[in-house]
Design a protein around this motif. Structure first.
Motif, short mmCIF file in Angstrom:
data_model
loop_
_atom_site.label_atom_id
_atom_site.label_comp_id
_atom_site.label_asym_id
_atom_site.label_seq_id
_atom_site.Cartn_x
_atom_site.Cartn_y
_atom_site.Cartn_z
N LYS A 70 3.17 5.85 -5.91
CA LYS A 70 2.82 5.93 -7.34
C LYS A 70 1.61 6.82 -7.59
O LYS A 70 1.43 7.32 -8.70
CB LYS A 70 2.54 4.53 -7.88
CG LYS A 70 3.78 3.65 -7.91
CD LYS A 70 3.45 2.26 -8.38
CE LYS A 70 4.67 1.37 -8.32
NZ LYS A 70 4.37 -0.02 -8.68
N ALA A 71 0.77 7.01 -6.59
CA ALA A 71 -0.47 7.78 -6.76
C ALA A 71 -0.29 9.26 -6.43
O ALA A 71 -1.27 9.97 -6.22
CB ALA A 71 -1.57 7.18 -5.88
N THR A 113 0.83 -1.20 0.00
CA THR A 113 0.00 0.00 0.00
C THR A 113 0.87 1.25 0.00
O THR A 113 0.56 2.24 -0.69
CB THR A 113 -0.95 0.00 1.20
OG1 THR A 113 -1.72 -1.22 1.19
CG2 THR A 113 -1.91 1.17 1.15
N GLU A 144 -7.10 7.92 0.19
CA GLU A 144 -7.61 6.57 0.42
C GLU A 144 -6.49 5.62 0.87
O GLU A 144 -6.64 4.87 1.84
CB GLU A 144 -8.24 6.04 -0.88
CG GLU A 144 -8.67 4.60 -0.83
CD GLU A 144 -9.07 4.09 -2.21
OE1 GLU A 144 -8.89 2.88 -2.45
OE2 GLU A 144 -9.55 4.89 -3.05
N LEU A 145 -5.37 5.67 0.18
CA LEU A 145 -4.24 4.80 0.50
C LEU A 145 -3.61 5.17 1.84
O LEU A 145 -3.21 4.30 2.61
CB LEU A 145 -3.20 4.82 -0.61
CG LEU A 145 -3.66 4.20 -1.94
CD1 LEU A 145 -2.66 4.50 -3.04
CD2 LEU A 145 -3.86 2.69 -1.79
N ALA A 156 2.07 1.75 -3.49
CA ALA A 156 0.98 2.29 -4.31
C ALA A 156 0.76 3.77 -3.99
O ALA A 156 0.46 4.57 -4.89
CB ALA A 156 -0.30 1.50 -4.07
N LEU A 157 0.93 4.13 -2.74
CA LEU A 157 0.79 5.52 -2.31
C LEU A 157 1.81 6.41 -3.01
O LEU A 157 1.48 7.50 -3.49
CB LEU A 157 0.96 5.60 -0.79
CG LEU A 157 0.79 6.93 -0.10
CD1 LEU A 157 -0.59 7.51 -0.34
CD2 LEU A 157 1.04 6.78 1.39
N LYS A 167 -6.94 9.34 -4.36
CA LYS A 167 -6.30 8.03 -4.22
C LYS A 167 -5.26 8.07 -3.10
O LYS A 167 -5.16 7.13 -2.30
CB LYS A 167 -5.65 7.62 -5.54
CG LYS A 167 -5.13 6.23 -5.57
CD LYS A 167 -6.28 5.23 -5.55
CE LYS A 167 -5.78 3.81 -5.76
NZ LYS A 167 -6.84 2.82 -5.65
N VAL A 168 -4.51 9.16 -3.02
CA VAL A 168 -3.52 9.32 -1.96
C VAL A 168 -4.20 9.28 -0.60
O VAL A 168 -3.75 8.60 0.32
CB VAL A 168 -2.72 10.64 -2.14
CG1 VAL A 168 -1.91 10.97 -0.88
CG2 VAL A 168 -1.80 10.54 -3.34
N ASP A 197 -2.79 11.98 -7.67
CA ASP A 197 -4.24 11.76 -7.51
C ASP A 197 -4.60 11.90 -6.03
O ASP A 197 -4.48 10.97 -5.24
CB ASP A 197 -4.59 10.36 -8.03
CG ASP A 197 -6.08 10.06 -7.98
OD1 ASP A 197 -6.84 10.83 -7.35
OD2 ASP A 197 -6.47 9.04 -8.58
N TYR A 198 -5.06 13.11 -5.66
CA TYR A 198 -5.32 13.42 -4.26
C TYR A 198 -6.27 12.42 -3.60
O TYR A 198 -6.02 11.96 -2.49
CB TYR A 198 -5.86 14.84 -4.09
CG TYR A 198 -6.22 15.14 -2.66
CD1 TYR A 198 -5.22 15.41 -1.73
CD2 TYR A 198 -7.54 15.12 -2.24
CE1 TYR A 198 -5.53 15.66 -0.40
CE2 TYR A 198 -7.87 15.37 -0.90
CZ TYR A 198 -6.87 15.64 0.00
OH TYR A 198 -7.18 15.87 1.31
#
Length: 75
Positions: free
Chosen positions: A21-22, A15, A31-32, A18-19, A28-29, A25-26
């Motif tokens: 890489k995101a 996670t 959420e992660l 993934a954070l 998504k950030v 994207d606010y």
């Protein structure tokens, strides 16, 4: 319990990657980030419980009450 902790640690690592890489994207950030925080809490609770059970297992061994099947390998 040890296996659960290892799985949670792996999920947290994935996670966090993934954070990274995101980054653009606010939503998504956010959420992660929340997921990482929840995983940290769960890891902490599971680790504390493992330590409690390990301590109990040690007491049982010291008291010589017998094998209660609480060996660290099964926690």
């Amino acid at each position: 319990l040890e296996g659960k902790i290892a799985e949670l640690e792996d999920e947290k690592t994935e996670t966090e990657m993934a954070l990274t890489k995101a980054a653009g994207d606010y939503s998504k950030v956010q959420e992660l980030y929340e997921k990482v925080e929840k995983l940290k809490e769960e890891i902490e609770k599971s680790t504390e419980r493992w330590m409690e059970l390990a301590e109990i297992d040690g007491w049982i061994g010291e008291l010589g009450i017998g094998d209660w099947g609480l060996g660290i390998g099964v926690l």
